[in-house]
Scaffold this motif. Structure first.
Motif, mmCIF file in Angstrom:
data_model
loop_
_atom_site.group_PDB
_atom_site.id
_atom_site.type_symbol
_atom_site.label_atom_id
_atom_site.label_comp_id
_atom_site.label_asym_id
_atom_site.label_seq_id
_atom_site.Cartn_x
_atom_site.Cartn_y
_atom_site.Cartn_z
ATOM 1 N N GLY A 297 0.779 -1.231 0.000
ATOM 2 C CA GLY A 297 0.000 0.000 0.000
ATOM 3 C C GLY A 297 0.806 1.273 0.000
ATOM 4 O O GLY A 297 0.244 2.360 -0.159
ATOM 5 N N ALA A 298 2.125 1.183 0.152
ATOM 6 C CA ALA A 298 2.945 2.397 0.173
ATOM 7 C C ALA A 298 3.000 3.075 -1.191
ATOM 8 O O ALA A 298 3.323 4.263 -1.281
ATOM 9 N N PHE A 299 2.682 2.322 -2.254
ATOM 10 C CA PHE A 299 2.714 2.887 -3.603
ATOM 11 C C PHE A 299 1.307 3.145 -4.139
ATOM 12 O O PHE A 299 1.133 3.427 -5.314
ATOM 13 N N GLY A 300 0.310 3.034 -3.285
ATOM 14 C CA GLY A 300 -1.042 3.318 -3.737
ATOM 15 C C GLY A 300 -1.936 2.099 -3.700
ATOM 16 O O GLY A 300 -1.619 1.081 -3.072
ATOM 17 N N PRO A 301 -3.070 2.166 -4.402
ATOM 18 C CA PRO A 301 -4.115 1.142 -4.265
ATOM 19 C C PRO A 301 -3.961 -0.060 -5.191
ATOM 20 O O PRO A 301 -4.942 -0.735 -5.479
ATOM 21 N N PHE A 302 -2.742 -0.338 -5.653
ATOM 22 C CA PHE A 302 -2.570 -1.367 -6.681
ATOM 23 C C PHE A 302 -1.692 -2.524 -6.206
ATOM 24 O O PHE A 302 -0.916 -3.090 -6.981
ATOM 25 N N ALA A 303 -1.795 -2.886 -4.950
ATOM 26 C CA ALA A 303 -0.970 -3.962 -4.392
ATOM 27 C C ALA A 303 -1.118 -5.235 -5.212
ATOM 28 O O ALA A 303 -2.226 -5.624 -5.597
ATOM 29 N N GLY A 304 0.013 -5.879 -5.497
ATOM 30 C CA GLY A 304 0.011 -7.127 -6.246
ATOM 31 C C GLY A 304 0.002 -6.955 -7.749
ATOM 32 O O GLY A 304 0.205 -7.927 -8.487
ATOM 33 N N GLN A 305 -0.229 -5.738 -8.235
ATOM 34 C CA GLN A 305 -0.203 -5.511 -9.676
ATOM 35 C C GLN A 305 1.230 -5.257 -10.143
ATOM 36 O O GLN A 305 2.148 -5.091 -9.337
ATOM 37 N N LEU A 306 1.420 -5.236 -11.457
ATOM 38 C CA LEU A 306 2.744 -5.063 -12.040
ATOM 39 C C LEU A 306 2.856 -3.683 -12.669
ATOM 40 O O LEU A 306 1.903 -3.190 -13.280
ATOM 41 N N VAL A 347 13.317 -0.288 -9.672
ATOM 42 C CA VAL A 347 13.450 -1.030 -8.414
ATOM 43 C C VAL A 347 12.655 -0.297 -7.340
ATOM 44 O O VAL A 347 12.443 0.917 -7.420
ATOM 45 N N TRP A 348 12.219 -1.035 -6.329
ATOM 46 C CA TRP A 348 11.508 -0.428 -5.207
ATOM 47 C C TRP A 348 12.502 0.149 -4.211
ATOM 48 O O TRP A 348 13.528 -0.464 -3.900
ATOM 49 N N GLY A 349 12.181 1.332 -3.704
ATOM 50 C CA GLY A 349 12.949 1.916 -2.624
ATOM 51 C C GLY A 349 12.438 1.425 -1.280
ATOM 52 O O GLY A 349 11.370 0.804 -1.179
ATOM 53 N N GLN A 350 13.178 1.712 -0.235
ATOM 54 C CA GLN A 350 12.794 1.254 1.096
ATOM 55 C C GLN A 350 11.510 1.895 1.592
ATOM 56 O O GLN A 350 10.834 1.345 2.465
ATOM 57 N N ASP A 351 11.150 3.051 1.042
ATOM 58 C CA ASP A 351 9.939 3.748 1.476
ATOM 59 C C ASP A 351 8.731 3.428 0.599
ATOM 60 O O ASP A 351 7.673 4.036 0.749
ATOM 61 N N GLY A 352 8.878 2.474 -0.321
ATOM 62 C CA GLY A 352 7.772 2.123 -1.201
ATOM 63 C C GLY A 352 7.678 2.984 -2.442
ATOM 64 O O GLY A 352 6.747 2.824 -3.237
ATOM 65 N N SER A 353 8.616 3.894 -2.636
ATOM 66 C CA SER A 353 8.677 4.633 -3.900
ATOM 67 C C SER A 353 9.421 3.779 -4.925
ATOM 68 O O SER A 353 10.031 2.761 -4.591
#
Length: 669
Positions: A297-306, A347-353
């Protein structure tokens, strides 16, 4: 007596209209996902080939110039800029970088995976050792990618095909995905790959890769690669008889009939159809890296999507997958445009960005910079989007990120189309037709809508789902109103019983849609005729003495013409030979002065009509043009030069090319 407005009252009067205007301002992508640019010193040419986040929060990047850099403070915390330290150099165009949990880097060069070790902790590699190597032919197109770590400690890499006017596997294992153990032992995993820059493993262990348009590849796509899978380009099958090969299919076993890939897969059992197609130019032109959203959820409402990068269009797309009858399939959506260069790594950052690494040298992109690193950050605001599209036995279900306004929730249209599967480079859109809608039912909570088709949907086809009129309960339009669903299997289950109102509304909407489609088809036919009138491929009969001047123009890699200046006399008779020497599709369009960008923008808006119009818009700005040409082909056109002297322009109007492929046609007295 006049009433005087006090200073506080004046301030309020000035403020409230302004704040009201801001509140009514249309939402933009920047309101939801912000792009942050990392400053890079001018002395560093950071043409990113790979990115690797480090456990301590730093970021490592390998570059196409053969270097590895460690970036401190990539989040720019405390208003401090990042700092860069060179960790390694002298590598051969590395296009992949991984930090191994045991404390070293693995970097994929053209001819090997290299282990880089810092023994004394000074952030400089002390040890360069070959982890696994493979032969090279010397062809310029022998790019290599990875590695990606698997849960069991093994790794996967992919090897690009060579290019000799078509895809070829000149050196062993070109066009393959290879699996490596931690000891550097190799097992061939799958083949049929052409330009596999993006690949990875999902949370359930499934391996996917992304592909670029080319020979045997009608459009960009994403495919699940199980062991022994054949992804479509037969060049790599040259090595299927080698020890350890998981399949025995031969190149001659793959027919080039032009039938859809889905149909060919019924007889070529090893052929793996894509889970998702990215319609060429409608979504992107050069599919690259992807990452599954594991940010909780740190990147928004699209958990599990690519989230899938596109190098040529400098954008990120979004994919929602599902499995139906054992087949992977799903929808792709536009997500975020406007990056500074061509996206190659994420790549994902530690803060979900999300960190985005870019390069455009030789692979030109709509982003104007030659390279860069940016970070995509969710602002915390909820975008109004189509969240998913899923298959139903009688159509599709669309879910949303926010409740919809029920009055507008029936504003949909469906179209379906496919691509040819053949050895030719790319494919036009094939067998396109609208899909009539029988009814639409909105869920009580407004978070989803069932779209019931009034016909049996075509398996193996891409289905365009448009929801342009849909609004949220608060009146917001969709940030992106289109998705493209690849239907490999129709979901089982009971069909929906429609209420009378849903059928009546759908019939009304369908009647309007068919009338609109008929009008659009007539307009397209008229536009095609109009455009074709500006392309003369036979010398006019009244040119008894032939042309006054012959021009020859070619193309070069990196989205370039081989000249940017031509000169002709006003009113003269011109023969122009256009040679497409590149490995991509191109055309040649002559425009009025200063109109090249406008023509390119108009070509981008042709959407499904683009291929049949050769991406030449019906506009007075276009004077003359060729058709879209395949690689290593040519076309000759004849025209009379403008009678008015001036600096006219020429451009390739294929979407994504026009901002770079431009030149000047100088008309003199």
């Amino acid at each position: 007596m006049k009433k005087l407005l006090t200073i506080p009252g004046l301030l309020l009067a000035l403020f409230f209209p302004l704040s009201s205007a801001l509140a009514q301002r249309p939402a933009t992508k920047e309101d939801y996902y912000r792009i942050v640019t990392l400053p890079i010193p001018e002395t560093i040419k950071l043409e990113v080939g790979g990115l690797a986040p480090l456990p301590d929060g730093r970021l490592a990047a390998c570059t196409r110039r053969g270097e590895v850099w460690i970036i401190s403070n990539p989040y720019m915390q405390g208003s401090r800029v990042p700092t860069y330290k060179k960790f390694a150099s002298g590598l051969h165009e590395p296009l992949g970088l991984m930090w191994h949990p045991k404390g070293y880097f693995l970097c994929t060069q053209r001819g090997e995976v290299t282990k880089l070790v810092d023994n004394d902790g000074d952030d400089v590699a002390d040890e360069y050792s070959s982890f696994y190597k493979w032969p090279l032919s010397g062809n310029y197109h022998e790019y290599s990618y990875g590695p990606v770590l698997l849960p069991d400690g093994d790794m996967i890499i992919t090897l690009n095909l060579d290019w000799i006017g078509y895809g070829a596997s000149l050196a062993k294992w070109r066009g393959w995905m290879l699996k490596l153990t931690e000891k550097g032992e190799m097992t061939p995993w799958a083949t049929g790959l052409r330009s596999p820059a993006g690949f990875g493993i999902l949370h359930d262990g499934s391996i996917f890769y992304t592909e670029n348009q080319g020979d045997w590849v009608g459009s960009g796509r994403m495919t699940n690669l199980t062991k022994g899978a054949f992804a479509g380009n037969p060049a790599g099958l040259r090595w299927s008889g080698e020890p350890g090969s998981p399949l025995s299919l031969k190149p001659e076993d793959v027919p080039s009939t032009g039938k859809p890939m889905f149909e060919v897969a019924k007889t070529v059992k090893e052929l793996k159809v894509p889970a998702v197609w990215f319609p060429h130019t409608l979504m992107g032109i050069s599919t690259s890296d992807f990452k599954e959203d594991t940010t909780k959820g740190a990147f928004g409402p699209f958990a599990g999507q690519l989230f899938v990068g596109d190098q040529g269009h400098s954008k990120i797309m979004r994919v929602a997958l599902e499995k139906v009858n054992g087949e992977w399939q799903g929808a792709c959506f536009p997500f975020r445009e406007g990056f500074q260069s061509g996206i190659i790594r994420t790549v994902w950052g530690q803060d979900g960005s999300m960190f985005v690494g870019m390069t455009s040298r030789g692979w030109a992109a709509t982003g104007k910079d030659p390279y860069g690193i940016q970070r995509l950050v969710w602002t915390g605001k909820m975008p109004f989007e189509m969240k998913t599209i899923t298959s139903k036995p009688d159509g599709f279900e669309v879910t949303f990120t926010a409740p919809v306004d029920r009055k507008t929730a029936e504003s949909y249209s469906l179209n379906s189309f496919t691509y040819k599967y053949h050895r030719t480079y790319g494919s036009p859109i094939e067998n396109a037709r609208p899909v009539p809608i029988r009814g639409i039912v909105v869920a009580p909570d407004g978070m989803s809508a069932r779209i019931v088709a009034d016909t049996v949907l075509r398996e193996g086809y891409i289905h365009e789902v448009k929801a342009e009129g849909v609004r949220s309960a608060s009146g917001m339009p969709l940030l992106h109103s289109v998705g493209y669903y690849t239907l490999n299997a129709i979901a089982p289950g009971e069909k929906l019983t429609l209420p009378a109102r849903a059928v009546a509304m759908a019939k009304h909407d369908h009647a309007e849609m068919m009338a609109t489609e008929k009008k659009a088809a007539a307009t397209t036919s008229k536009n095609v005729k109009s455009v074709n009138a500006k392309r003369t491929v036979a010398m006019p009969a009244d040119w008894a003495n032939g042309p006054d001047q012959t021009l020859t123009v070619g193309t070069k890699p990196g989205l370039k013409f081989d000249t940017d200046k031509l000169e002709v006399k006003a009113g003269s008779r011109i023969k122009l030979v256009f040679n497409n020497n590149d490995d991509m599709l191109h055309n040649f369009v002559i425009t009025k002065p200063g109109a090249a960008n406008a023509v390119g923008d108009a070509a981008l808006r042709l959407n499904l009509n683009g291929p049949k119009m050769n991406y030449v818009p019906a506009t007075p700005n276009v004077l003359y043009h060729t058709n879209i040409l395949q690689p290593e082909t040519s076309e000759t056109i004849y025209f009379q030069a403008p009678t008015e002297p001036g600096d006219y322009q020429f451009v390739c109007s294929f979407p994504g090319h026009s901002s770079l492929m431009q030149g000047t046609l100088k008309v003199v007295k």
